[in-house]
Design a protein around this motif. Structure first.
Motif, PDB file in Angstrom:
ATOM      1  N   GLY A 173      61.190  86.581 -16.074  1.00  0.00           N
ATOM      2  CA  GLY A 173      59.968  86.931 -16.811  1.00  0.00           C
ATOM      3  C   GLY A 173      58.708  86.570 -16.050  1.00  0.00           C
ATOM      4  O   GLY A 173      57.711  87.311 -16.080  1.00  0.00           O
ATOM      5  N   TRP A 174      58.730  85.410 -15.374  1.00  0.00           N
ATOM      6  CA  TRP A 174      57.571  85.029 -14.553  1.00  0.00           C
ATOM      7  C   TRP A 174      57.340  86.055 -13.445  1.00  0.00           C
ATOM      8  O   TRP A 174      56.217  86.527 -13.231  1.00  0.00           O
ATOM      9  CB  TRP A 174      57.781  83.649 -13.929  1.00  0.00           C
ATOM     10  N   GLY A 200      58.279  89.087 -13.260  1.00  0.00           N
ATOM     11  CA  GLY A 200      57.964  90.422 -13.731  1.00  0.00           C
ATOM     12  C   GLY A 200      56.574  90.571 -14.316  1.00  0.00           C
ATOM     13  O   GLY A 200      56.035  91.691 -14.360  1.00  0.00           O
ATOM     14  N   HIS A 201      55.942  89.463 -14.755  1.00  0.00           N
ATOM     15  CA  HIS A 201      54.717  89.614 -15.549  1.00  0.00           C
ATOM     16  C   HIS A 201      53.519  88.790 -15.089  1.00  0.00           C
ATOM     17  O   HIS A 201      52.429  88.943 -15.652  1.00  0.00           O
ATOM     18  CB  HIS A 201      55.021  89.299 -17.011  1.00  0.00           C
ATOM     19  N   ASP A 226      50.199  87.970 -13.315  1.00  0.00           N
ATOM     20  CA  ASP A 226      49.120  88.844 -12.836  1.00  0.00           C
ATOM     21  C   ASP A 226      48.968  88.647 -11.331  1.00  0.00           C
ATOM     22  O   ASP A 226      48.432  87.627 -10.875  1.00  0.00           O
ATOM     23  CB  ASP A 226      47.823  88.491 -13.568  1.00  0.00           C
ATOM     24  N   HIS A 234      60.526  91.578  -5.829  1.00  0.00           N
ATOM     25  CA  HIS A 234      59.405  91.339  -6.736  1.00  0.00           C
ATOM     26  C   HIS A 234      58.584  90.097  -6.387  1.00  0.00           C
ATOM     27  O   HIS A 234      57.520  89.885  -6.979  1.00  0.00           O
ATOM     28  CB  HIS A 234      59.911  91.235  -8.175  1.00  0.00           C
ATOM     29  N   CYS A 284      59.253  84.617 -21.463  1.00  0.00           N
ATOM     30  CA  CYS A 284      59.103  86.064 -21.581  1.00  0.00           C
ATOM     31  C   CYS A 284      60.445  86.671 -21.191  1.00  0.00           C
ATOM     32  O   CYS A 284      60.684  87.004 -20.031  1.00  0.00           O
ATOM     33  CB  CYS A 284      57.978  86.555 -20.670  1.00  0.00           C
ATOM     34  N   ALA A 300      63.433  89.378 -21.230  1.00  0.00           N
ATOM     35  CA  ALA A 300      63.532  90.838 -21.320  1.00  0.00           C
ATOM     36  C   ALA A 300      64.763  91.299 -22.082  1.00  0.00           C
ATOM     37  O   ALA A 300      64.861  92.477 -22.426  1.00  0.00           O
ATOM     38  CB  ALA A 300      63.550  91.439 -19.917  1.00  0.00           C
ATOM     39  N   ASN A 331      60.144  90.200 -24.252  1.00  0.00           N
ATOM     40  CA  ASN A 331      58.916  90.606 -23.553  1.00  0.00           C
ATOM     41  C   ASN A 331      57.649  90.046 -24.198  1.00  0.00           C
ATOM     42  O   ASN A 331      56.675  90.769 -24.446  1.00  0.00           O
ATOM     43  CB  ASN A 331      58.839  92.137 -23.475  1.00  0.00           C
ATOM     44  N   VAL A 384      54.755  88.750 -23.493  1.00  0.00           N
ATOM     45  CA  VAL A 384      53.851  88.615 -22.346  1.00  0.00           C
ATOM     46  C   VAL A 384      52.715  87.645 -22.650  1.00  0.00           C
ATOM     47  O   VAL A 384      52.131  87.047 -21.734  1.00  0.00           O
ATOM     48  CB  VAL A 384      53.306  90.001 -21.939  1.00  0.00           C
ATOM     49  N   ILE A 396      53.082  84.441 -20.860  1.00  0.00           N
ATOM     50  CA  ILE A 396      52.688  84.434 -19.443  1.00  0.00           C
ATOM     51  C   ILE A 396      51.179  84.254 -19.319  1.00  0.00           C
ATOM     52  O   ILE A 396      50.700  83.500 -18.465  1.00  0.00           O
ATOM     53  CB  ILE A 396      53.135  85.734 -18.745  1.00  0.00           C
ATOM     54  N   ARG A 397      50.431  84.936 -20.183  1.00  0.00           N
ATOM     55  CA  ARG A 397      48.972  84.767 -20.147  1.00  0.00           C
ATOM     56  C   ARG A 397      48.600  83.308 -20.440  1.00  0.00           C
ATOM     57  O   ARG A 397      47.680  82.753 -19.826  1.00  0.00           O
ATOM     58  CB  ARG A 397      48.308  85.692 -21.167  1.00  0.00           C
TER      59      ARG A 397
END
Length: 756
Positions: free
Chosen positions: A421-422, A424-425, A427, A452, A547, A549, A740, A742, A745-746
């Protein structure tokens, strides 16, 4: 382009796919280079159908592209379409007759067809063109041996080892060639070398075991030198088994070593080590004390002895409290003894730890902090006078560089729950992700990570080499997803390699390391008073703090009869590892079995198998004392392939979460299968993973606060069909909330930026 040779060594064969015709291809690439890049990416991820599609498109544009011809030949070979593979490899050889990859692949195709002379010709050509071509040498040695040309097989093996001295497989082949020549001592020596290089080489372990056993029987003269060599061989064999948690086999090997050479401290230390891991503290103490008596400076024996009370199965909660006092006293004793001595940190830190204490519902902070500070002092000896706090320069791009240090960059629960998850998401306009992959068993998820990550560092390295690799990239923050689960991870986490160092819940326990600044958790996992149980500053991220998936399930119907499971009776899944089942909760299992007519509790034998055996024997006694027939109510079955396990979850009536140390992965899989899960919410993060998941999806009625409520919930779910139906419906309708997220992550990004 040679990546597929590496994948070939550890990969699995897919099911055959039908041929794809060029005229069926509708993909419209912007450039040949783009198509090739995509083809290579599909190949690395073992997406052979898409790889074939792209390589054929390249060849439609450039029929003489040797790289595409070779790679397509390999793809078709993996898809078991051998005649087509031969055609493309032969075309490659006509275009590029001096291409080592093409000769290697053609040699393997000849070998598969039984054309051994032709195979040998192409394989010799491959190693002549590329003298360090490991896989070609290996195939060549095997090919000559299959042809009965042992002298040539030996000659090529010797030549290969001169160039590739660290290739475990070649040393194993050399051992077999020695064995064929009746040179037993040399065969043993080569097999030992193979296992030191690659402890997981199963064939080498089996061969060495057979060689040692036969030689022990034949050692009629009992010569001291040969006996010592045999003991050393058994010690190496034991280390290989222990490295893969085959503890019973390791114990047997170490016992043989100690019997052959009883005056060697190292053999007693090894035996004490494996006995400690199996909870046999009394016998472990005898052998560790013997090792120290034989060699008072034996640091490793003293270290293991200081932690030997960290048993997987204390006799009671009272005993669990007592052993923590014993461990603190023993750690203090080791600290005093080691003061001023030169130690070997890589042989101590992480190899033995208070790991099993996490599975007991006790406050572990005092022990983990004492252990952590001692580990930090021990690891200082390899710091090479590094600055106490690294000075970080941002990359030219201005992005903050975040490093992730993990042995689980592969198909693993920690990878799916957190790391993927880190990657993939995050920024990427603000953050640059560097992966430091400690795994030695890469797979398709490893390849996904490479594609990735901004930076990817991997390979077999010593602790000092890893320190240099991490320091060279100069990360602003390092995240350790699972401290305590891997030796090298623990050793690195003891060092200050970034200004901000972060632990999280891949192993849901404080590290106790003074070098760890933050602990990332999830607000739904933590009680109100959680900070007091952490040496790090606790940062509860939104919701579950991850996060995730989700994982696509391909359930396969299990053969219940073959597994000894009656499909007409209630099936209750108990999928925790053995050491999650503590003795004080055994009565919960007997109460459930006694109150649910015909219930079947399904446990899974997992590594280390010896602990599964101990659990089974303990439960047999507990059920007997409760007046219940153990064999009627309990099944211990082998760990199942994932697709069959998912099929079993779909046939089950209920999943029982482990009490005190909950399961995240097992709970998620139950929810993804629509299976009701009963959990008792614990005192610490590690006992609240399943309850956090259930809170996130709003199915809180499956969360018990007491063990009596836990039993009552289990009984109701089996006996009340309408309740079970409603709960299953709620799970299916609400489980999307787990995926997911997200926003987590923010939140994490803001935490990281707030530190710098």
């Amino acid at each position: 382009m040679r990546m597929w040779f590496k994948r070939r060594a550890a990969g699995r064969k897919p099911d055959a796919n039908p041929p794809i015709k060029v005229e069926d291809i509708t993909f419209d690439p912007k450039s040949l280079e783009l198509v090739l890049a995509r083809a290579d990416a599909h190949l690395k991820l073992e997406e052979f159908g898409e790889a074939e599609r792209c390589f054929r498109l390249v060849l439609g544009s450039d029929p003489r592209h040797s790289g595409a011809l070779i790679n397509l030949g390999f793809v078709l070979k993996e898809l078991r379409r051998l005649p087509e593979s031969v055609d493309f490899v032969d075309r490659a050889l006509r275009v590029a007759p001096d291409n080592a990859d093409a000769h290697y692949l053609r040699g393997t195709l000849h070998g598969a067809a039984g054309n051994l002379a032709e195979a040998a010709f192409h394989l010799e050509k491959a190693v002549t063109l590329r003298p360090d071509f490991e896989f070609a040498y290996r195939e060549l040695v095997v090919t000559f041996f299959r042809m009965g040309r042992v002298a040539e097989a030996t000659r090529w093996c010797i030549r290969a080892l001169e160039i590739l001295s660290n290739c475990a497989e070649l040393h194993f082949y050399r051992s077999n060639l020695y064995k064929h020549a009746n040179a037993t001592d040399a065969a043993i020596s080569s097999a030992r070398t193979a296992l030191k290089l690659r402890p997981g080489l199963i064939a080498a372990r089996s061969s060495l075991s057979e060689l040692l056993l036969n030689t022990s029987r034949e050692n009629m003269d009992n010569s001291l030198e040969r006996t010592q060599k045999l003991a050393e061989g058994y010690a190496d064999l034991g280390q290989a088994y222990q490295g893969f948690s085959e503890l019973a086999a390791a114990q047997d090997a170490f016992e043989r070593a100690a019997a052959l050479a009883p005056s060697v401290a190292e053999h007693h230390c090894n035996l004490g080590s494996v006995l400690t891991l199996q909870g046999d503290v009394a016998r472990a103490r005898v052998h560790l004390d013997r090792a120290i008596a034989l060699d008072p400076e034996h640091t490793r024996a003293r270290w293991i002895r200081s932690l030997m009370y960290a048993s997987p199965f204390p006799e009671s909660p009272e005993a669990a409290k007592s052993i923590r006092s014993d461990i603190l006293a023993s750690l203090d004793e080791f600290s005093l003894w080691s003061e001023g001595r030169v130690l070997q940190p890589e042989l101590l830190v992480g190899l033995h730890s208070p790991f099993y204490l996490s599975y007991q519902e006790q406050d572990n902070l005092p022990v983990f902090e004492r252990h952590g500070s001692l580990c930090g002092r021990v690891m200082e000896q390899i710091s090479d006078n590094r600055p106490a706090m690294p000075i970080v320069a941002r990359p030219v791009s201005g992005r903050m560089r975040i490093g992730i240090v993990s042995a689980d960059i592969r198909e693993h629960s920690v990878w799916f729950a957190l790391i993927k998850g880190w990657l993939g998401h995050f920024d990427r306009n603000r953050f640059e992700i560097a992966i430091f992959s400690l795994t030695l068993t890469p797979d398709r998820e490893t390849e996904w990570a490479k594609l990735h990550a901004d930076l990817f560092v991997s390979g077999a390295k010593s602790i000092r080499q890893w320190v240099e690799s991490i320091s060279e990239l100069n990360p602003a923050a390092l995240i350790y997803p699972a401290i305590g689960m891997n030796t090298l991870t623990s050793q690195l986490a003891c060092l200050r390699l970034a200004p901000t160092q972060i632990n999280t819940w891949g192993h849901p326990e404080t590290s106790g390391f003074p070098t760890m600044d933050l602990y990332l958790s999830g607000e739904l996992f933590e009680p109100a008073d959680a900070q007091q149980f952490y040496s790090e500053k606790l940062v509860p991220l939104l919701n579950l703090g991850n996060c995730y998936a989700g994982r696509v399930q391909h359930p396969v119907e299990p053969d219940l009869k073959a597994l000894g499971i009656d499909s007409t009776r209630p099936i209750l899944i108990c999928s925790g590892t053995a050491f999650k089942y503590q003795i004080e909760h055994d009565r919960v299992l007997t109460q459930i079995a006694g109150r649910i007519e015909g219930s079947q509790l399904i446990f899974f034998r997992q590594t280390p198998d010896s602990l599964s055996t101990l659990l089974k024997e303990r439960l047999e006694r507990t059920f007997s004392q409760a007046g219940l027939e153990f064999n009627k109510h309990v099944r211990f079955i082998p760990a199942q392939p994932l697709n069959i396990f998912h099929g079993l979850l779909r046939r089950a009536h209920l999943a029982l979460d482990t009490i005190g140390f909950s399961g995240y992965n097992t709970a998620i899989q139950a929810i993804e299968s629509g299976l009701p899960l009963v959990t008792r919410e614990g005192r610490f993060l590690r006992g609240r993973l399943a309850s956090g998941i259930l809170r996130r999806i709003g199915v809180t009625e499956l969360i018990a606060q007491t063990t009596d409520d836990y039993v009552g919930l289990a009984v109701r779910l089996i006996e009340d069909a309408e309740f079970q139906r409603r709960v299953r419906s709620d799970i299916l309708q609400r489980r999307a909330a787990l995926y997911n997220d997200v926003a987590v992550i923010r939140h994490l990004e803001s935490v990281l930026e707030g530190r710098h």
